[in-house]
Design an enzyme around this catalytic site. Sequence first.
Site, short mmCIF file in Angstrom:
data_model
loop_
_atom_site.label_atom_id
_atom_site.label_comp_id
_atom_site.label_asym_id
_atom_site.label_seq_id
_atom_site.Cartn_x
_atom_site.Cartn_y
_atom_site.Cartn_z
N ASP A 71 -2.51 -2.34 -3.70
CA ASP A 71 -3.37 -1.16 -3.85
C ASP A 71 -2.73 -0.15 -4.78
O ASP A 71 -3.36 0.83 -5.17
CB ASP A 71 -3.61 -0.53 -2.46
N VAL B 224 0.84 -1.19 0.00
CA VAL B 224 0.00 0.00 0.00
C VAL B 224 0.88 1.25 0.00
O VAL B 224 0.42 2.34 0.34
CB VAL B 224 -0.96 0.03 1.23
N GLU C 116 -1.00 3.68 -13.09
CA GLU C 116 -2.37 3.76 -12.57
C GLU C 116 -3.17 4.75 -13.40
O GLU C 116 -2.62 5.76 -13.82
CB GLU C 116 -2.35 4.21 -11.10
N HIS D 48 -5.89 1.87 -5.67
CA HIS D 48 -5.27 2.97 -4.94
C HIS D 48 -6.32 3.65 -4.06
O HIS D 48 -6.51 4.87 -4.08
CB HIS D 48 -4.63 3.99 -5.89
N ARG E 277 4.09 2.40 -2.60
CA ARG E 277 4.21 2.93 -3.96
C ARG E 277 4.28 1.78 -4.96
O ARG E 277 4.92 0.77 -4.71
CB ARG E 277 5.47 3.80 -4.09
#
Lengths: 307, 307
Positions: free
Chosen positions: B243, B217, B248, B267, B219
């Site tokens: 995540d 969670v 992204e 994310h 980078r």
Amino acid sequence: MKKVYVAVSLNEQQKQRLENISEDLRLVYEKDYDANAIVGNVSPLELLKYKELEWLQTSAVGYDAYIKKGVLRPGVILTNAVDVHSQEVAEHAFVMMLMLIKKLHTYRDNQHEHIWQEEGKVKEIGKMKAAIVGFGNIGKRLAKLLKGLGIYVIGVKRTESAKPDYIDELYTSKDLDKAISDVDAVFTVMPGTKENVHLFTLDTFKMMRPDAVLINVGRGNLIAEDVLYEVLDKHIIAGLALDVFEKEPLDKNSPLWDYPQLLITPHAAGFFHLDSAFEAFLDLVSENLTRYAKGEELKYIVSEREA
Amino acid sequence: MKKVYVAVSLNEQQKQRLENISEDLRLVYEKDYDANAIVGNVSPLELLKYKELEWLQTSAVGYDAYIKKGVLRPGVILTNAVDVHSQEVAEHAFVMMLMLIKKLHTYRDNQHEHIWQEEGKVKEIGKMKAAIVGFGNIGKRLAKLLKGLGIYVIGVKRTESAKPDYIDELYTSKDLDKAISDVDAVFTVMPGTKENVHLFTLDTFKMMRPDAVLINVGRGNLIAEDVLYEVLDKHIIAGLALDVFEKEPLDKNSPLWDYPQLLITPHAAGFFHLDSAFEAFLDLVSENLTRYAKGEELKYIVSEREA
């Protein structure tokens, strides 16, 4: 010499442990209708074939199937696996609740559809309140998990007793509605007694907060199927996690599978999925085999029989 | 009089709170290129259009996008939302780990297919060990959640410091391999510094136990995409929950979506999904607006800029 049919899978070391208990016991690991005792859950339909049977030690805590009329001959002793599965059932229920609260079932569904989409607010763990309905061995372990995260815990117990230190409130069943009316999560871990059948009616669910979730790892017949459908169709509460159902296994074509706000597990909470559960079972079996060989009273005798 | 463009959504009460801070500030809630200050994450590509800009207060803790060359004019002060999201990120990571450990992602997948099938052994929560790599604000909160359930916690920190009471071991980054080699779960919550880019190589994953899971969670660029595919294809570890990703949002056609042992969230861990996170952000914004109006030094200034 008593013959004991061990109907659970053991490794050599575990077999040795049980075989060393007494020279008066002969353990067999293949089905044997001459057995005087059985360790493990065998088919209730077959039990009358064991003509010499004196004792059945189940590997589950629930014994509903074995106390039905015509399953065990009168005089056969039934013992159940009290507290053996408590920790695994409590942990399973606990994590199902957290998964619902954090919307991770929805994120998993989105993953299946390749959807990158945030799903909005979730609850803060340490600010939650939970009710545990059925405050026995599972309930106590569940309470300790919840309190470990700072969750406010309300227990609901059939009979009156002093509130243990590690929970915040304790009610008796007559105050069930009050106990569940302002919590984020309701855990139902009651045994399959007659008074619990269909205990959770539509009105019970309507007493809960609309943003609450319910986790049932007790008995499937706690909620009638038509009530369950109404709760789901009308979104009476925000989510449910069910490990038990009125009819198991759940039919392949059951519409229940497809409700996104319902998390289904296949009566898997208490299935010896923790090593420690099986160790606890072996401890109990050792104790009861020792007593059996000595002719002493067995531990956890179930005296209940259906008429 | 300074004009502050507030680029986060506020209710009337929240607006009132910020507007009451100083008569020398004028708050606007629509995009305004004359603003002297901005509160919230606006597009980095637009920042040069704010000719009067003196200060940008982001709503995230990560600031990678704002320190790139040509994004902020020299002299513009950047402040980030330190610790605002720590609790929500920690809780999200924590529950993702538990979900993997209890195989609930698999049970959810089976539910989609209407499959009633138990999935075998799971780990006992209180007997687990976890490593938290990046022992900052998130790591500390994560440690408290894990310790609350009796999990053995190993922290890994960039610089040497005394071990806090609430964890079991503390290592520095040079002993990363040792720290993660015998744990059930590895949490990576490091910031996006240059030294962390692609820090987790295939060899790092091979140091872990095959039954372990990794939860990232921090980078997305911690793990190069080709490493990620190799870890998944070769089942180097038992499961992953991610995540964050190198690119992204994750492409709709990315093969990553379809790995059953990988749990994906978009994310979403630190997205103001907890009310308390937004409250913490408003507290920080109030403090910094007060300081800004008085001409005092702001809290959590990011001095780093890419050359």
